[in-house]
Design a protein around this motif. Structure first.
Motif, PDB file in Angstrom:
ATOM      1  N   TYR A 255      95.107  58.729 -16.850  1.00 26.80           N
ATOM      2  CA  TYR A 255      94.569  58.354 -18.141  1.00 26.80           C
ATOM      3  C   TYR A 255      93.012  57.639 -17.738  1.00 26.80           C
ATOM      4  N   LYS A 256      93.502  56.637 -17.015  1.00 26.84           N
ATOM      5  CA  LYS A 256      92.563  55.572 -16.351  1.00 26.84           C
ATOM      6  C   LYS A 256      91.766  56.349 -15.017  1.00 26.84           C
ATOM      7  N   GLY A 257      92.510  56.929 -14.335  1.00 26.02           N
ATOM      8  CA  GLY A 257      91.935  57.515 -13.054  1.00 26.02           C
ATOM      9  C   GLY A 257      90.697  58.455 -13.359  1.00 26.02           C
ATOM     10  N   ASN A 258      91.061  59.228 -14.465  1.00 24.87           N
ATOM     11  CA  ASN A 258      90.075  60.219 -14.867  1.00 24.87           C
ATOM     12  C   ASN A 258      89.033  60.026 -15.741  1.00 24.87           C
ATOM     13  N   ALA A 259      89.039  58.438 -16.229  1.00 31.08           N
ATOM     14  CA  ALA A 259      88.039  57.874 -17.073  1.00 31.08           C
ATOM     15  C   ALA A 259      88.145  58.483 -18.653  1.00 31.08           C
ATOM     16  N   PHE A 260      89.270  59.038 -19.006  1.00 30.80           N
ATOM     17  CA  PHE A 260      89.445  59.636 -20.221  1.00 30.80           C
ATOM     18  C   PHE A 260      89.492  58.529 -21.392  1.00 30.80           C
ATOM     19  N   GLN A 261      89.533  57.280 -21.056  1.00 31.23           N
ATOM     20  CA  GLN A 261      89.402  56.399 -22.087  1.00 31.23           C
ATOM     21  C   GLN A 261      87.876  56.217 -22.643  1.00 31.23           C
ATOM     22  N   GLU A 262      87.032  56.814 -22.019  1.00 31.40           N
ATOM     23  CA  GLU A 262      85.620  56.649 -22.376  1.00 31.40           C
ATOM     24  C   GLU A 262      85.428  57.653 -23.352  1.00 31.40           C
ATOM     25  N   LYS A 310     108.085  52.540  -5.384  1.00 34.09           N
ATOM     26  CA  LYS A 310     107.657  51.171  -5.143  1.00 34.09           C
ATOM     27  C   LYS A 310     106.294  51.127  -6.019  1.00 34.09           C
ATOM     28  N   LEU A 311     105.391  52.004  -5.701  1.00 34.60           N
ATOM     29  CA  LEU A 311     103.954  51.810  -6.257  1.00 34.60           C
ATOM     30  C   LEU A 311     103.978  52.244  -7.839  1.00 34.60           C
ATOM     31  N   SER A 312     104.665  52.923  -8.138  1.00 34.40           N
ATOM     32  CA  SER A 312     104.315  53.377  -9.659  1.00 34.40           C
ATOM     33  C   SER A 312     104.448  52.678 -10.620  1.00 34.40           C
ATOM     34  N   GLN A 313     105.726  51.756 -10.765  1.00 30.14           N
ATOM     35  CA  GLN A 313     105.811  50.978 -11.687  1.00 30.14           C
ATOM     36  C   GLN A 313     104.773  49.572 -11.818  1.00 30.14           C
ATOM     37  N   ASP A 314     104.565  49.238 -10.735  1.00 30.86           N
ATOM     38  CA  ASP A 314     103.569  48.095 -10.254  1.00 30.86           C
ATOM     39  C   ASP A 314     102.076  48.472 -11.062  1.00 30.86           C
ATOM     40  N   ALA A 315     101.933  49.825 -10.327  1.00 32.36           N
ATOM     41  CA  ALA A 315     100.534  50.266 -10.417  1.00 32.36           C
ATOM     42  C   ALA A 315     100.292  50.511 -12.057  1.00 32.36           C
ATOM     43  N   GLU A 316     101.243  51.105 -12.851  1.00 34.86           N
ATOM     44  CA  GLU A 316     101.063  51.380 -14.098  1.00 34.86           C
ATOM     45  C   GLU A 316     101.024  50.074 -14.892  1.00 34.86           C
ATOM     46  N   ASN A 317     101.653  49.094 -14.805  1.00 33.19           N
ATOM     47  CA  ASN A 317     101.591  48.040 -15.577  1.00 33.19           C
ATOM     48  C   ASN A 317     100.203  47.304 -15.165  1.00 33.19           C
ATOM     49  N   GLU A 318      99.719  47.397 -14.118  1.00 33.83           N
ATOM     50  CA  GLU A 318      98.291  46.810 -13.742  1.00 33.83           C
ATOM     51  C   GLU A 318      97.121  47.730 -14.345  1.00 33.83           C
ATOM     52  N   VAL A 319      97.285  49.083 -14.379  1.00 31.74           N
ATOM     53  CA  VAL A 319      96.483  49.651 -15.211  1.00 31.74           C
ATOM     54  C   VAL A 319      96.526  49.563 -16.829  1.00 31.74           C
ATOM     55  N   LEU A 320      97.880  49.276 -17.072  1.00 28.97           N
ATOM     56  CA  LEU A 320      97.818  49.077 -18.613  1.00 28.97           C
ATOM     57  C   LEU A 320      97.268  47.806 -18.969  1.00 28.97           C
ATOM     58  N   ASP A 321      97.216  46.829 -18.146  1.00 32.04           N
ATOM     59  CA  ASP A 321      96.748  45.591 -18.636  1.00 32.04           C
ATOM     60  C   ASP A 321      95.228  45.734 -18.646  1.00 32.04           C
ATOM     61  N   GLY A 322      94.741  46.417 -17.530  1.00 30.22           N
ATOM     62  CA  GLY A 322      93.137  46.571 -17.409  1.00 30.22           C
ATOM     63  C   GLY A 322      92.696  47.345 -18.734  1.00 30.22           C
ATOM     64  N   LEU A 323      93.524  48.308 -19.105  1.00 29.85           N
ATOM     65  CA  LEU A 323      92.943  49.108 -20.263  1.00 29.85           C
ATOM     66  C   LEU A 323      92.973  48.208 -21.491  1.00 29.85           C
ATOM     67  N   ASP A 326      89.897  46.233 -21.464  1.00 30.42           N
ATOM     68  CA  ASP A 326      88.783  47.259 -21.760  1.00 30.42           C
ATOM     69  C   ASP A 326      88.534  47.477 -23.240  1.00 30.42           C
ATOM     70  N   GLY A 327      89.643  47.158 -24.021  1.00 29.42           N
ATOM     71  CA  GLY A 327      89.343  47.299 -25.567  1.00 29.42           C
ATOM     72  C   GLY A 327      89.954  48.873 -25.876  1.00 29.42           C
ATOM     73  N   VAL A 328      91.004  49.359 -24.973  1.00 30.33           N
ATOM     74  CA  VAL A 328      91.517  50.665 -25.307  1.00 30.33           C
ATOM     75  C   VAL A 328      92.744  50.357 -26.731  1.00 30.33           C
ATOM     76  N   ASN A 329      92.462  50.982 -27.518  1.00 28.24           N
ATOM     77  CA  ASN A 329      93.457  50.842 -28.900  1.00 28.24           C
ATOM     78  C   ASN A 329      94.956  51.304 -28.393  1.00 28.24           C
ATOM     79  N   ILE A 330      95.825  50.426 -28.102  1.00 29.27           N
ATOM     80  CA  ILE A 330      96.935  50.753 -27.332  1.00 29.27           C
ATOM     81  C   ILE A 330      98.429  50.662 -28.529  1.00 29.27           C
TER      82      ILE A 330
END
Length: 365
Positions: A255-262, A310-323, A326-330
């Motif tokens: 979702y973040k990688g493809n900029a769908f939040q825009e 090892k990557l997936s969980q940490d990366a997802e948490n980091e992306v979610l925090d960033g979203l 950025d003001g995404v309605n979660i």
């Protein structure tokens, strides 16, 4: 006697000169021969440090494998692809080169699969959704896309590391599709995102939701009261922007990688399906590899799968925090029961042919 003595001296002198011309004494020649033999043995790859047997990469032909990825390289799957590529090239001693083509430049997932399964010959490998082969007859793989199958990541990785996983990976080969799986990974749970807020299951009803051609996903969207609309991944951004669809679903990192939040700044964390992935290779490409190269691919596959976990969980948490920043309605779903109940017929219909196998997966919780 004098003549015989003189002759003996002359013969001795000739022998000495012959030794000098050959590069030294007989002792030095023996050492040279031993060194040459050791070098030959090493070049043939008969022994390595520690006495282990290993075929030298210099004996393997140079092979370039074209690898398709629909997502950008900075996503979880993109980073997993890169880790696999680097490890293959390292373990093969450079005899295998992976030409990694990301961001959908080789087409959408279905286009890539049509090329690989149809013998197009231009794509050797691809990272796909684990259930992408469902529409091609891979019924075991379909079980991985059933809504609410995996209770969490640990449950999924118990499956990946079980005796069942190789059986699933080899299914497309066994049924004659001409490809085989190398390894499994995941990119996090999949969630719905939309142009307008979705605060609960009732807000799903009537929306046009993008799906791939996967029948399970199509059935699930319909069961939730929405209208499934098939749109390729590389057209999804514009489809959301222009209103062709109202919503879609992807793992958070994609979702973040493809900029769908825009264009769809609302995300509801329903976690309907775990984004299970696998990397596949055509049988033709696999068969052209030497035994040593196949071993390098297998070892790299294990490495990349572990890396992904090892990557997936940490990366997802980091992306979610960033979203969130950025003001995404979660919106978090506190009670998933109504969603599960809505999908129960879809679950039953799509597992009835492999009910026993599906139960084995459920029992791994």
């Amino acid at each position: 006697m004098k003549k015989r003595g003189l002759s003996a001296l002359m013969l001795a002198a000739i022998a000495a000169l012959s030794l000098a011309a050959c590069g030294g004494t007989a002792k030095n020649n023996t050492a040279t021969e031993g060194t040459t033999a050791a070098a030959t043995t090493a070049a043939a790859g008969e022994t390595t440090k520690g006495g282990e047997s290993k075929e030298a990469s210099s004996t393997d032909p140079q092979v370039t494998l074209v690898y398709a990825e629909v997502n950008p390289l900075d996503t979880i799957v993109g980073k997993t692809d890169q880790a696999f590529k680097d490890k293959v090239e390292e373990l093969s001693g450079g005899s295998i080169k992976i030409d990694l083509q990301a961001s959908g430049v080789l087409g959408a997932e279905n286009d890539v699969l049509d090329n690989m399964l149809g013998g197009g010959g231009t794509i050797d490998m691809s990272r796909i959704s684990a259930f992408a082969l469902t529409s091609y007859g891979a019924n075991k793989s379909k079980l991985l896309s059933i809504p609410y199958t995996f209770a969490g990541r640990d449950h999924y990785w118990k499956f990946v590391n079980s005796d069942l996983a190789p059986e699933f990976l080899m299914e497309p080969h066994d049924i004659g599709l001409g490809v085989r799986g190398l390894f499994y990974g995941e990119e996090g749970f999949r969630h719905f995102f939309s142009k307008k807020p979705i605060n609960g299951i009732d807000d799903i009803k009537g929306l046009k939701i993008r799906v791939s051609s996967d029948p399970v996903m199509t059935g699930m969207v319909g069961a939730l009261g929405a209208n499934a609309t098939v749109v390729s991944m590389n057209e999804l951004y514009s489809a959301l922007q222009t209103g062709v669809v109202d919503a879609a679903e992807q793992p958070i990192a994609n979702y973040k990688g493809n900029a769908f939040q825009e264009v769809a700044p609302n995300l509801i964390l329903d976690g309907h399906t775990l984004g299970a992935i696998q990397v596949i290779i055509t049988d033709a490409s696999w068969d052209k590899l030497t035994e040593n190269q196949q071993k390098a691919m297998t070892e790299a596959a294990k490495y990349a799968s572990d890396y992904n976990q090892k990557l997936s969980q940490d990366a997802e948490n980091e992306v979610l925090d960033g979203l969130k920043k950025d003001g995404v309605n979660i919106v978090e779903v506190k009670d998933i029961t109504p969603w599960q109940e809505a999908c129960k017929d879809v679950i039953a219909e799509n597992t009835k042919d492999n009910a026993e196998l599906y139960q084995k997966i459920l029992d791994m919780k």
